[in-house]
Design an enzyme around this catalytic site. Structure first.
Site, mmCIF file in Angstrom:
data_model
loop_
_atom_site.group_PDB
_atom_site.id
_atom_site.type_symbol
_atom_site.label_atom_id
_atom_site.label_comp_id
_atom_site.label_asym_id
_atom_site.label_seq_id
_atom_site.Cartn_x
_atom_site.Cartn_y
_atom_site.Cartn_z
ATOM 1 N N TYR A 172 -26.114 -9.864 -21.809
ATOM 2 C CA TYR A 172 -25.757 -8.528 -21.348
ATOM 3 C C TYR A 172 -26.906 -7.595 -21.707
ATOM 4 O O TYR A 172 -27.243 -7.424 -22.884
ATOM 5 C CB TYR A 172 -24.461 -8.018 -22.017
ATOM 6 C CG TYR A 172 -24.249 -6.560 -21.696
ATOM 7 C CD1 TYR A 172 -24.046 -6.160 -20.378
ATOM 8 C CD2 TYR A 172 -24.314 -5.578 -22.682
ATOM 9 C CE1 TYR A 172 -23.915 -4.818 -20.047
ATOM 10 C CE2 TYR A 172 -24.175 -4.226 -22.355
ATOM 11 C CZ TYR A 172 -23.974 -3.861 -21.034
ATOM 12 O OH TYR A 172 -23.857 -2.533 -20.703
ATOM 13 N N ARG A 200 0.015 5.724 13.949
ATOM 14 C CA ARG A 200 0.108 4.280 14.189
ATOM 15 C C ARG A 200 -0.693 3.455 13.172
ATOM 16 O O ARG A 200 -0.525 2.252 13.058
ATOM 17 C CB ARG A 200 -0.347 3.953 15.633
ATOM 18 C CG ARG A 200 0.632 4.449 16.675
ATOM 19 C CD ARG A 200 0.047 4.430 18.080
ATOM 20 N NE ARG A 200 -0.793 5.599 18.350
ATOM 21 C CZ ARG A 200 -1.396 5.843 19.521
ATOM 22 N NH1 ARG A 200 -1.272 4.996 20.521
ATOM 23 N NH2 ARG A 200 -2.140 6.926 19.674
#
Ligand code: UD1
Ligand code: CA
Length: 459
Positions: free
Chosen positions: A366, A16
């Site tokens: 960065y 289900r």
């Protein structure tokens, strides 16, 4: 206390759910359903825990690992048949056996303990954990006789109209006297609408043999929710979320909008922490006192120190110290260690790096594969050039160094203690301590040159 055993039923395919993922591995608040069940079972003292697995067994075993023993149910012929698969390990044991479904993630150890106590106090051969359901459709119903004693359980699909109006349901959790359980299982047939061997039939069989059957009704229906489809999965998620959030609020955490805050079950949070809307904290994160998180932040498997603020940012698998300021819009990727009083500002990505005490990476940078000392200032737009297309290399910036804006640090490279790097530099050789390094084209000013350019543009 005698011996105690537990069986987790987890072999059903979960058709289900309509999913590639095995049903009991579907997560509720970030943790697979079966893990919730096993965690709660582990809080009551057990001699042995056995999980019945079937289709997709390896995945459940991979997940639970050493936490359980396993038996395989090759064909899913019903819950009674599933329990029977543990015969080789359990059938000749003396003691109490708890049976729990792997799809009831909201069940708590407190309720399991109450069930065990009730079972032992009553001296019953079987005790069912029942609950009162407003909408009992789909569940097995508890049929009692005129004196109120439990007679049997009837599955929804097999029930008459009258039986379907019964609101006391079987939660799928039981305590059995082990020897009686295995004896009765041998008499269970599959003569029913689903053609399955039902575990609940054991109750009726024992009752007919005049054995003592008891029921313990939990006051909390929510605990018995069985997740058979994704609608129930979302209900479980909502209830678990509410339970977790209320636990933290009662412990002194301000959650501004609990409907919009998602905290995993194993997260620890200190006092006077404030969590703003749209935030998720998952994994095994530990948040110390006085931290502010959000709005719209995701924190996964991080330790966050006292008084730190994280705004509109993402942080994963990292250690963040005390009084750190992160965000808005920062991305802390795995293996980052930010020391106390540091600042990671907007549009900064940090990966596999340490940032020392009081250091600042305030804007548009960065920082990857780097060791940044304490008291360092990395100017706006500082980039560690860590990747040569094959390997990653380390950038080291020692204590108190100052890196000017828009600098590239081409790794492997070290900027020494207290050194300066001029703005716009591309550094590919080590900079000694206390030096000033300038690595950019020199500026030339040509006086009055603008009028010459303008003259060429006249038509
Ligand atoms: C079951 C009970 C029902 C109860 C409900 C509570 C039976 C027959 N019915 O119904 O009375 O109200 O739980 O949630 O037990 N499983 C196996 N092998 C099988 C079949 C099932 O291991 O052959 C496992 C499933 O993985 C699941 C659990 O047993 O974890 C329950 O099975 P499920 O099919 O979900 O039963 P329900 O129809 O919900
Ligand atoms: Ca179920």
């Amino acid at each position: 206390m005698g011996n105690r055993y537990a069986i987790v039923l987890a072999a059903g395919q979960g058709t289900r759910m309509k999913s590639k993922l095995y049903k009991v591995l579907h997560p509720v608040c970030g943790k697979p359903m079966v893990q919730h069940v096993v965690d709660q079972l582990n809080r009551v003292q057990l001699n042995e825990l056995i999980t019945v697995v079937g289709f997709g067994a390896e995945k459940v075993q991979d997940h639970l690992g050493e936490q359980s023993h396993y038996v395989i149910q090759e064909e899913q012929l019903g819950t009674g048949h599933a329990v029977l698969q543990t015969s080789d390990i359990l059938a000749d044991k003396q003691g109490t056996t708890l049976v729990v479904c792997g799809d009831t993630p909201l069940l708590t150890s407190e309720t399991l303990q109450h069930l065990l106590d009730h079972h032992e106090k009553e001296g019953a051969k079987a005790t069912i954990l029942t609950a009162h359901a407003e909408n009992p459709a789909g569940y097995g119903r508890v049929v009692r006789n005129s004196s109120g004693d439990v007679e049997r359980i009837v599955e929804h699909k097999d029930a008459t109209g009258e039986e379907r109006s019964i609101q006391e349901i079987n939660t799928g959790t039981y305590c059995f006297d082990n020897a009686f359980l295995f004896n009765a299982l041998n008499s269970v047939s599959n003569d029913n609408v689903q053609g399955e061997y039902y575990l609940p039939d054991v109750i009726g069989i024992l009752k007919q043999e005049q054995e003592k059957i008891s029921a313990y009704q939990t006051p909390e229906f929510t605990e018995s929710l069985g997740v058979n489809d994704r609608v129930a999965l979302s209900q479980a998620e909502k209830m678990m979320k509410q339970r977790i959030n209320e636990h933290h609020m009662k412990n002194g955490v301000t959650i501004v909008d609990p409907d919009n805050t998602y905290i995993a079950p194993d997260v620890e949070i200190g006092q006077d922490v404030t969590i703003h809307p749209g935030s998720m904290i998952d994994g095994v994160s530990v948040i110390q006192d006085d931290v502010t998180i959000g709005p719209h932040s995701t924190i996964s498997n991080c330790d966050i120190g006292t008084g730190t603020e994280i705004t509109q940012s993402v942080a994963r698998d990292s250690q963040i110290g005390a009084r750190v300021y992160i965000g808005p819009y920062a991305h802390i990727r795995p293996q980052v260690n930010v020391d106390d009083d540091a600042k990671i500002g907007n549009f900064v990505e940090v990966k596999k790096a340490s940032v020392g005490k009081g250091s600042k990476v305030s804007h548009l940078s960065y920082i990857g594969d780097a060791s940044i000392g304490s008291g360092v200032n990395l100017g706006c737009g500082t980039i560690t050039v860590n990747y040569d297309g094959h390997n990653k290399h380390l950038t080291t910036v020692e204590d108190d160094a100052f890196i000017g804006c828009n600098s590239n640090l081409i790794a492997p490279v070290t900027v020494g203690k207290g050194a300066y790097v001029a703005a716009g530099s591309t550094i590919n050789k080590d900079v000694p301590a206390e030096a000033l390094s300038i690595a950019r084209a020199r500026q030339t000013n040509k006086e009055g040159y603008a009028s010459k350019i303008k003259a060429t543009k006249k038509d």
